[in-house]
Design a protein around this motif. Structure first.
Motif, short mmCIF file in Angstrom:
data_model
loop_
_atom_site.label_atom_id
_atom_site.label_comp_id
_atom_site.label_asym_id
_atom_site.label_seq_id
_atom_site.Cartn_x
_atom_site.Cartn_y
_atom_site.Cartn_z
N GLN A 32 7.63 10.14 -2.05
CA GLN A 32 6.72 10.60 -3.08
C GLN A 32 5.58 11.06 -2.36
O GLN A 32 4.96 10.68 -1.36
N VAL A 33 5.03 12.33 -2.63
CA VAL A 33 4.32 13.08 -2.28
C VAL A 33 2.72 12.18 -2.04
O VAL A 33 2.03 12.17 -1.08
N GLU A 34 2.47 11.77 -3.16
CA GLU A 34 1.26 10.62 -3.18
C GLU A 34 1.10 9.85 -2.27
O GLU A 34 0.29 9.38 -1.62
N ALA A 35 2.46 8.96 -2.22
CA ALA A 35 2.52 7.95 -1.14
C ALA A 35 2.47 8.39 0.16
O ALA A 35 1.49 7.83 0.95
N VAL A 45 4.12 17.63 0.65
CA VAL A 45 3.46 16.84 1.73
C VAL A 45 2.64 17.56 2.47
O VAL A 45 1.54 17.78 2.28
N GLN A 99 0.98 -1.19 -0.02
CA GLN A 99 0.08 -0.04 -0.04
C GLN A 99 0.84 1.06 0.04
O GLN A 99 1.96 1.31 0.62
N TYR A 100 0.55 2.40 -0.45
CA TYR A 100 1.22 3.70 -0.55
C TYR A 100 2.49 3.47 -1.22
O TYR A 100 3.32 4.40 -0.91
N ALA A 124 0.17 19.66 0.17
CA ALA A 124 -0.97 18.72 -0.23
C ALA A 124 -1.96 18.51 1.08
O ALA A 124 -3.36 18.54 0.78
N THR A 166 0.87 11.26 1.52
CA THR A 166 -0.08 11.91 1.80
C THR A 166 -1.21 10.71 1.71
O THR A 166 -2.32 10.90 2.57
N GLY A 167 -1.35 9.74 1.06
CA GLY A 167 -2.23 8.61 1.05
C GLY A 167 -2.17 8.06 2.37
O GLY A 167 -3.21 7.37 2.95
N TRP A 168 -0.72 7.58 2.85
CA TRP A 168 -0.83 7.08 4.14
C TRP A 168 -1.31 7.89 5.39
O TRP A 168 -1.98 7.37 6.21
N ARG A 221 -6.09 19.74 1.45
CA ARG A 221 -7.16 18.78 2.02
C ARG A 221 -7.72 19.11 3.23
O ARG A 221 -8.71 18.42 3.60
#
Length: 191
Positions: free
Chosen positions: A172-175, A39, A6-7, A42, A177-179, A46
């Motif tokens: 990675q920003v997406e990884a 991060v 995940q992430y 982002a 922020t998802g976590w 949100r």
């Protein structure tokens, strides 16, 4: 709950722990600083409340080290955490007083009800029991999500500090922020 990797994490995420602690590392000089600043931006978009610090390196003339500043999240102030030791100096340029000023300002933000603590670096000060170390523990005790930048020199000390109970994420920003979004949701569901 998700399964598998995940992430975009470097190792599988462990569910069922009470601790929402993750770290990231990046091989390029200053890369981790840019990722964690991304991060923070982002998360602000949100509506996730952050505290902590992100590092901002000032461009310098060639042959001279850059100045290092940290911005206390979410909106400042800024603190210079480097000191000029001269062109040929090889010692540690960290200004411990500047770092402790940033820690104090972050402690005040932590007490104001943030959901996430971002620490730009678990460095030598933290490895020796100073710096942001106590705030990381305080945030975890308050069931906050915590993301920490860790370099190779201090990775072992960080893993010892957390008992190996941290999730390693790719830089990675997406990884990240998802976590964090999942960790915040999990904490809200329990709280």
């Amino acid at each position: 709950m998700a399964t598998g990797l995940q992430y975009l994490s470097v190792k599988p995420v462990r569910y069922g722990t009470d601790m929402h602690l993750a770290y990231t590392t990046s091989p390029g000089r200053g890369d981790m600083d840019l990722v964690l600043a991304g991060v923070a931006d982002a998360l602000a978009r949100r509506g996730i409340r952050t505290c902590g610090v992100v590092q901002i390196n000032s461009d310098c003339d060639s042959g001279r080290h850059c100045d290092m500043d940290v911005k206390v999240l979410p909106a400042g102030p800024m603190f210079r955490i480097s000191q000029s030791l001269g062109k040929d100096a090889r010692g540690c340029r960290l200004d411990p007083h500047g770092l402790e000023m940033a820690v104090g300002a972050t402690a005040r933000q932590l007490a104001s009800g943030a959901e996430v603590l971002i620490v730009n670096k678990f460095g030598k000060q933290e490895a020796e029991g100073r710096g942001f170390r106590d705030l990381i523990a305080e945030a975890l005790a308050a069931d906050m999500a915590v993301i920490v930048g860790v370099n190779g020199l201090n990775r072992e000390a960080f893993l010892e500090f957390c008992g190996g109970e941290a999730t390693e994420l790719l830089p990675q920003v997406e990884a990240i922020t998802g976590w964090i979004a999942d960790a915040v949701s999990s904490a809200e569901a329990v709280g």
